[in-house]
Scaffold this motif. Structure first.
Motif, PDB file in Angstrom:
ATOM      1  N   GLY A 180       0.822  -1.205   0.000  1.00 12.93           N
ATOM      2  CA  GLY A 180       0.000   0.000   0.000  1.00 12.93           C
ATOM      3  C   GLY A 180       0.853   1.250   0.000  1.00 12.93           C
ATOM      4  O   GLY A 180       1.927   1.284  -0.604  1.00 12.93           O
ATOM      5  N   GLU A 181       0.386   2.268   0.711  1.00 11.69           N
ATOM      6  CA  GLU A 181       1.081   3.551   0.758  1.00 11.69           C
ATOM      7  C   GLU A 181       1.198   4.042   2.194  1.00 11.69           C
ATOM      8  O   GLU A 181       0.377   3.688   3.045  1.00 11.69           O
ATOM      9  N   PRO A 182       2.197   4.870   2.471  1.00 13.44           N
ATOM     10  CA  PRO A 182       2.311   5.472   3.804  1.00 13.44           C
ATOM     11  C   PRO A 182       1.275   6.572   4.001  1.00 13.44           C
ATOM     12  O   PRO A 182       0.614   6.996   3.055  1.00 13.44           O
ATOM     13  N   HIS A 183       1.193   7.034   5.233  1.00 15.18           N
ATOM     14  CA  HIS A 183       0.268   8.108   5.574  1.00 15.18           C
ATOM     15  C   HIS A 183       1.001   9.198   6.346  1.00 15.18           C
ATOM     16  O   HIS A 183       2.186   9.070   6.653  1.00 15.18           O
ATOM     17  N   GLY A 184       0.294  10.263   6.637  1.00 14.87           N
ATOM     18  CA  GLY A 184       0.813  11.303   7.514  1.00 14.87           C
ATOM     19  C   GLY A 184       2.007  12.053   6.946  1.00 14.87           C
ATOM     20  O   GLY A 184       2.106  12.280   5.742  1.00 14.87           O
ATOM     21  N   VAL A 185       2.936  12.398   7.858  1.00 15.97           N
ATOM     22  CA  VAL A 185       4.049  13.262   7.471  1.00 15.97           C
ATOM     23  C   VAL A 185       4.983  12.580   6.483  1.00 15.97           C
ATOM     24  O   VAL A 185       5.588  13.247   5.635  1.00 15.97           O
ATOM     25  N   LEU A 186       5.103  11.255   6.555  1.00 13.55           N
ATOM     26  CA  LEU A 186       5.955  10.564   5.586  1.00 13.55           C
ATOM     27  C   LEU A 186       5.348  10.655   4.194  1.00 13.55           C
ATOM     28  O   LEU A 186       6.057  10.916   3.216  1.00 13.55           O
ATOM     29  N   ALA A 187       4.047  10.434   4.103  1.00  7.85           N
ATOM     30  CA  ALA A 187       3.383  10.560   2.805  1.00  7.85           C
ATOM     31  C   ALA A 187       3.539  11.972   2.251  1.00  7.85           C
ATOM     32  O   ALA A 187       3.791  12.157   1.045  1.00  7.85           O
ATOM     33  N   ASP A 188       3.415  12.972   3.119  1.00 12.20           N
ATOM     34  CA  ASP A 188       3.579  14.355   2.681  1.00 12.20           C
ATOM     35  C   ASP A 188       5.004  14.606   2.182  1.00 12.20           C
ATOM     36  O   ASP A 188       5.206  15.266   1.153  1.00 12.20           O
ATOM     37  N   ALA A 189       5.993  14.071   2.901  1.00 11.96           N
ATOM     38  CA  ALA A 189       7.390  14.273   2.509  1.00 11.96           C
ATOM     39  C   ALA A 189       7.691  13.590   1.180  1.00 11.96           C
ATOM     40  O   ALA A 189       8.406  14.149   0.332  1.00 11.96           O
TER      41      ALA A 189
END
Length: 200
Positions: free
Chosen positions: A89-98
């Motif tokens: 899948g995909e990451p979430h939160g600040v990692l996804a934003d980065a």
């Protein structure tokens, strides 16, 4: 230096089936990873003995062994917690934003991660690393210790030494990398590392 200890797997050996077969996980953890733990412990003992005997001619050799075996132990310890049943899948939160900010999109990041990992020459690792300022880079780590940037901390690693995948995938490294990224990555753990001081 403190002696290393083989960490237990965070799941049963068959938990990653069918994408990562139980026999490979068992051998990879219980034989290969253990060999790096033992190699590191031997190297730090030999290094200390050489230093005590003023045998500085052999210090270079044992220092390299510490880096090689110690790097193997640390990267494998990260690797096992990088994986989980039902991952991907995909990451979430600040990692996804980065990731979105630095790579343009998760889709672009995903393609670069797979391509970089598949292109490792010989034995090594693909890695997502966090830099001193919180920036991200996808790196190739040759062996266990070469090409890792000083001050950067791996937060996601994919082992592409042949022992990591050969029983199930033979020479089809691309299939193994695809299976790991698509179905096994523990993004919650990678997010935790990204948010931690120093990325560990």
């Amino acid at each position: 230096m403190q002696k290393a200890v083989l960490p237990p797997l965070p799941y049963p050996v068959d938990a990653l089936e069918p994408f990562y077969d139980a026999k490979t996980v068992e051998l990879h953890h219980g034989k290969h990873h253990l060999a790096y733990v033992n190699g590191f412990n031997t190297a730090i003992e030999k290094l200390a003995a050489a230093r005590a005997a003023a045998d500085f001619a052999s210090v270079k050799h044992w220092s390299r062994e510490v880096a090689f075996a110690g790097g193997g132990h640390l990267l494998h310890s990260l690797f096992w917690t990088n994986l989980k049943p039902g991952g991907g899948g995909e990451p979430h939160g600040v990692l996804a934003d980065a990731i979105g900010e630095q790579f343009g999109s998760f889709a672009v990041f995903d393609k670069q991660l797979r391509a970089t990992t598949n292109a490792v020459e010989g034995s090594g690792w693909g890695a997502l690393a966090k830099g001193p300022g919180g920036e991200l880079a996808i790196l190739q780590i040759e062996k266990h210790q070469n090409q890792l940037l000083p001050g950067w901390h791996p937060i996601l690693v994919i082992d592409v030494w042949e022992h990591a995948y050969y029983l199930k995938y033979q020479n089809r490294r691309t299939e193994f990398v695809d299976a790991v990224v698509s179905h096994l990555v523990n993004w919650r753990e990678v997010e935790r590392r990204f948010g931690a001081v120093g990325g560990v």
